[in-house]
Design a protein around this motif. Structure first.
Motif, mmCIF file in Angstrom:
data_model
loop_
_atom_site.group_PDB
_atom_site.id
_atom_site.type_symbol
_atom_site.label_atom_id
_atom_site.label_comp_id
_atom_site.label_asym_id
_atom_site.label_seq_id
_atom_site.Cartn_x
_atom_site.Cartn_y
_atom_site.Cartn_z
ATOM 1 N N LEU A 75 0.845 -1.186 0.000
ATOM 2 C CA LEU A 75 0.000 0.000 0.000
ATOM 3 C C LEU A 75 0.883 1.239 0.000
ATOM 4 O O LEU A 75 1.913 1.261 0.684
ATOM 5 C CB LEU A 75 -0.864 -0.045 1.265
ATOM 6 C CG LEU A 75 -1.725 1.141 1.570
ATOM 7 C CD1 LEU A 75 -3.161 0.798 1.193
ATOM 8 C CD2 LEU A 75 -1.652 1.462 3.038
ATOM 9 N N GLU A 76 0.516 2.269 -0.748
ATOM 10 C CA GLU A 76 1.269 3.523 -0.739
ATOM 11 C C GLU A 76 0.337 4.671 -0.383
ATOM 12 O O GLU A 76 -0.722 4.852 -1.000
ATOM 13 C CB GLU A 76 1.923 3.791 -2.088
ATOM 14 C CG GLU A 76 2.812 5.014 -2.061
ATOM 15 C CD GLU A 76 3.604 5.205 -3.329
ATOM 16 O OE1 GLU A 76 3.597 6.327 -3.858
ATOM 17 O OE2 GLU A 76 4.230 4.230 -3.800
ATOM 18 N N VAL A 77 0.741 5.443 0.609
ATOM 19 C CA VAL A 77 -0.032 6.609 1.030
ATOM 20 C C VAL A 77 -0.025 7.625 -0.117
ATOM 21 O O VAL A 77 1.000 7.866 -0.740
ATOM 22 C CB VAL A 77 0.554 7.226 2.316
ATOM 23 C CG1 VAL A 77 -0.173 8.520 2.683
ATOM 24 C CG2 VAL A 77 0.496 6.233 3.464
ATOM 25 N N LEU B 297 9.419 5.780 3.399
ATOM 26 C CA LEU B 297 9.549 5.003 4.622
ATOM 27 C C LEU B 297 8.635 3.800 4.472
ATOM 28 O O LEU B 297 7.480 3.941 4.056
ATOM 29 C CB LEU B 297 9.106 5.815 5.839
ATOM 30 C CG LEU B 297 9.888 7.077 6.146
ATOM 31 C CD1 LEU B 297 9.216 7.852 7.264
ATOM 32 C CD2 LEU B 297 11.331 6.744 6.494
ATOM 33 N N LEU B 298 9.142 2.625 4.791
ATOM 34 C CA LEU B 298 8.293 1.444 4.897
ATOM 35 C C LEU B 298 7.850 1.419 6.348
ATOM 36 O O LEU B 298 8.691 1.390 7.265
ATOM 37 C CB LEU B 298 9.041 0.174 4.526
ATOM 38 C CG LEU B 298 8.204 -1.110 4.587
ATOM 39 C CD1 LEU B 298 7.069 -1.069 3.560
ATOM 40 C CD2 LEU B 298 9.085 -2.329 4.352
ATOM 41 N N VAL B 299 6.529 1.479 6.568
ATOM 42 C CA VAL B 299 6.000 1.607 7.924
ATOM 43 C C VAL B 299 4.943 0.538 8.182
ATOM 44 O O VAL B 299 4.371 -0.027 7.255
ATOM 45 C CB VAL B 299 5.384 3.008 8.150
ATOM 46 C CG1 VAL B 299 6.432 4.097 8.045
ATOM 47 C CG2 VAL B 299 4.226 3.280 7.198
ATOM 48 N N GLU B 300 4.707 0.303 9.473
ATOM 49 C CA GLU B 300 3.627 -0.588 9.897
ATOM 50 C C GLU B 300 2.913 0.061 11.068
ATOM 51 O O GLU B 300 3.490 0.876 11.786
ATOM 52 C CB GLU B 300 4.160 -1.964 10.292
ATOM 53 C CG GLU B 300 5.038 -1.946 11.530
ATOM 54 C CD GLU B 300 5.551 -3.326 11.936
ATOM 55 O OE1 GLU B 300 5.171 -4.319 11.301
ATOM 56 O OE2 GLU B 300 6.335 -3.383 12.897
ATOM 57 N N SER B 301 1.651 -0.311 11.235
ATOM 58 C CA SER B 301 0.852 0.215 12.328
ATOM 59 C C SER B 301 -0.404 -0.627 12.466
ATOM 60 O O SER B 301 -0.907 -1.154 11.467
ATOM 61 C CB SER B 301 0.462 1.672 12.041
ATOM 62 O OG SER B 301 -0.370 2.168 13.059
ATOM 63 N N ALA C 249 3.109 -0.332 4.724
ATOM 64 C CA ALA C 249 2.799 0.685 3.720
ATOM 65 C C ALA C 249 4.047 1.511 3.408
ATOM 66 O O ALA C 249 4.941 1.640 4.245
ATOM 67 C CB ALA C 249 1.688 1.597 4.212
ATOM 68 N N ARG C 250 4.057 2.069 2.196
ATOM 69 C CA ARG C 250 5.112 3.009 1.809
ATOM 70 C C ARG C 250 4.594 4.420 2.052
ATOM 71 O O ARG C 250 3.538 4.797 1.559
ATOM 72 C CB ARG C 250 5.478 2.840 0.336
ATOM 73 C CG ARG C 250 6.357 1.649 0.112
ATOM 74 C CD ARG C 250 6.710 1.357 -1.337
ATOM 75 N NE ARG C 250 6.624 2.411 -2.306
ATOM 76 C CZ ARG C 250 7.637 2.823 -3.079
ATOM 77 N NH1 ARG C 250 8.822 2.254 -2.958
ATOM 78 N NH2 ARG C 250 7.454 3.760 -3.976
ATOM 79 N N TRP D 293 -3.973 10.921 2.235
ATOM 80 C CA TRP D 293 -3.171 11.501 3.312
ATOM 81 C C TRP D 293 -4.064 11.832 4.508
ATOM 82 O O TRP D 293 -3.638 11.690 5.654
ATOM 83 C CB TRP D 293 -2.444 12.757 2.818
ATOM 84 C CG TRP D 293 -1.309 12.455 1.894
ATOM 85 C CD1 TRP D 293 -1.344 12.442 0.532
ATOM 86 C CD2 TRP D 293 0.028 12.113 2.257
ATOM 87 N NE1 TRP D 293 -0.105 12.110 0.026
ATOM 88 C CE2 TRP D 293 0.754 11.912 1.070
ATOM 89 C CE3 TRP D 293 0.690 11.956 3.467
ATOM 90 C CZ2 TRP D 293 2.104 11.558 1.063
ATOM 91 C CZ3 TRP D 293 2.032 11.613 3.459
ATOM 92 C CH2 TRP D 293 2.728 11.420 2.267
ATOM 93 N N THR D 294 -5.295 12.247 4.249
ATOM 94 C CA THR D 294 -6.207 12.582 5.353
ATOM 95 C C THR D 294 -6.479 11.378 6.250
ATOM 96 O O THR D 294 -6.775 11.545 7.428
ATOM 97 C CB THR D 294 -7.555 13.130 4.824
ATOM 98 O OG1 THR D 294 -8.086 12.210 3.877
ATOM 99 C CG2 THR D 294 -7.401 14.497 4.190
ATOM 100 N N ASP D 295 -6.353 10.169 5.703
ATOM 101 C CA ASP D 295 -6.592 8.952 6.484
ATOM 102 C C ASP D 295 -5.513 8.693 7.528
ATOM 103 O O ASP D 295 -5.737 7.917 8.462
ATOM 104 C CB ASP D 295 -6.689 7.728 5.570
ATOM 105 C CG ASP D 295 -7.879 7.781 4.633
ATOM 106 O OD1 ASP D 295 -8.851 8.507 4.931
ATOM 107 O OD2 ASP D 295 -7.822 7.109 3.583
ATOM 108 N N ILE D 296 -4.347 9.296 7.363
ATOM 109 C CA ILE D 296 -3.244 8.980 8.283
ATOM 110 C C ILE D 296 -2.833 10.152 9.165
ATOM 111 O O ILE D 296 -1.915 10.018 9.975
ATOM 112 C CB ILE D 296 -2.012 8.440 7.522
ATOM 113 C CG1 ILE D 296 -1.373 9.511 6.654
ATOM 114 C CG2 ILE D 296 -2.372 7.198 6.719
ATOM 115 C CD1 ILE D 296 0.077 9.286 6.367
ATOM 116 N N ILE D 297 -3.484 11.301 9.039
ATOM 117 C CA ILE D 297 -3.087 12.465 9.845
ATOM 118 C C ILE D 297 -3.161 12.110 11.321
ATOM 119 O O ILE D 297 -4.184 11.651 11.822
ATOM 120 C CB ILE D 297 -3.951 13.693 9.525
ATOM 121 C CG1 ILE D 297 -3.655 14.178 8.100
ATOM 122 C CG2 ILE D 297 -3.700 14.815 10.538
ATOM 123 C CD1 ILE D 297 -4.545 15.301 7.623
ATOM 124 N N GLY D 298 -2.048 12.298 11.998
ATOM 125 C CA GLY D 298 -1.965 12.045 13.439
ATOM 126 C C GLY D 298 -1.776 10.596 13.833
ATOM 127 O O GLY D 298 -1.520 10.301 14.997
#
Length: 161
Positions: free
Chosen positions: A3-5, A48-52, A59-60, A11-16
């Motif tokens: 998945l890529e942001v 950045l390759l990230v997880e949460s 996700a990238r 982007w609004t889905d990941i704010i904060g």
């Protein structure tokens, strides 16, 4: 497929929201002294390759601001910091100073970084039936978020979640 942001989610889905950084991809960007030269004017500086827990897969996260790229490089280009984040967690949150349409940050940096003890991300999202998924409060881990002045990767050895 990762998945890529900005492409697969807004982007609004990941704010904060808070993410654990797994990898830093410079995507061909070169740092020479105080100059940062991206491979292309039309592509991010890097990723950045990230997880949460808020995502069901890694996700990238595109790095679209020079200062955000330099902050990531300040950790990944230093062997002593690499050793620290292998034992602890490098966390990142996307919080723009001002939100433009679709959640974009505009001309200011928006990625904030902190090094915390391992397990901090999981503890943060487990609080009160996952309340931080619906109501992010990254300041509990990152402290005061800064957009101007001396920008640096924070270290929080005792987050008050």
């Amino acid at each position: 497929m990762t998945l890529e942001v900005g492409r697969d989610c807004e982007w609004t889905d990941i704010i904060g929201q808070v993410f654990h950084v797994l990898e830093f991809d410079k995507a061909g960007t070169v740092i020479r002294g105080d100059k940062v030269k991206a491979k292309s004017l039309f592509k991010p500086y890097g990723y950045l390759l990230v997880e949460s827990p808020i995502l069901n897969q890694p996700a990238r996260l595109p790095i679209v601001h020079r200062d955000d790229f330099l902050l990531a490089a300040s950790v990944y280009d230093e062997p002593q910091w690499l050793e620290v984040i292998r034992e602890q967690e490098l966390l990142v949150t996307y919080v723009p100073k001002r939100k433009l349409p679709k959640g974009l940050a505009g001309t200011t940096h928006a990625l904030h970084y902190v090094i915390t003890p391992r397990g901090t991300l999981d503890r943060y999202y487990e609080v009160s039936n996952d309340m931080h998924m619906a109501n992010p409060a990254p300041e509990k881990i990152f402290g005061t978020l800064m957009w101007d002045g001396l920008l640096r990767v924070q270290v929080n050895s005792d987050p008050k979640i």
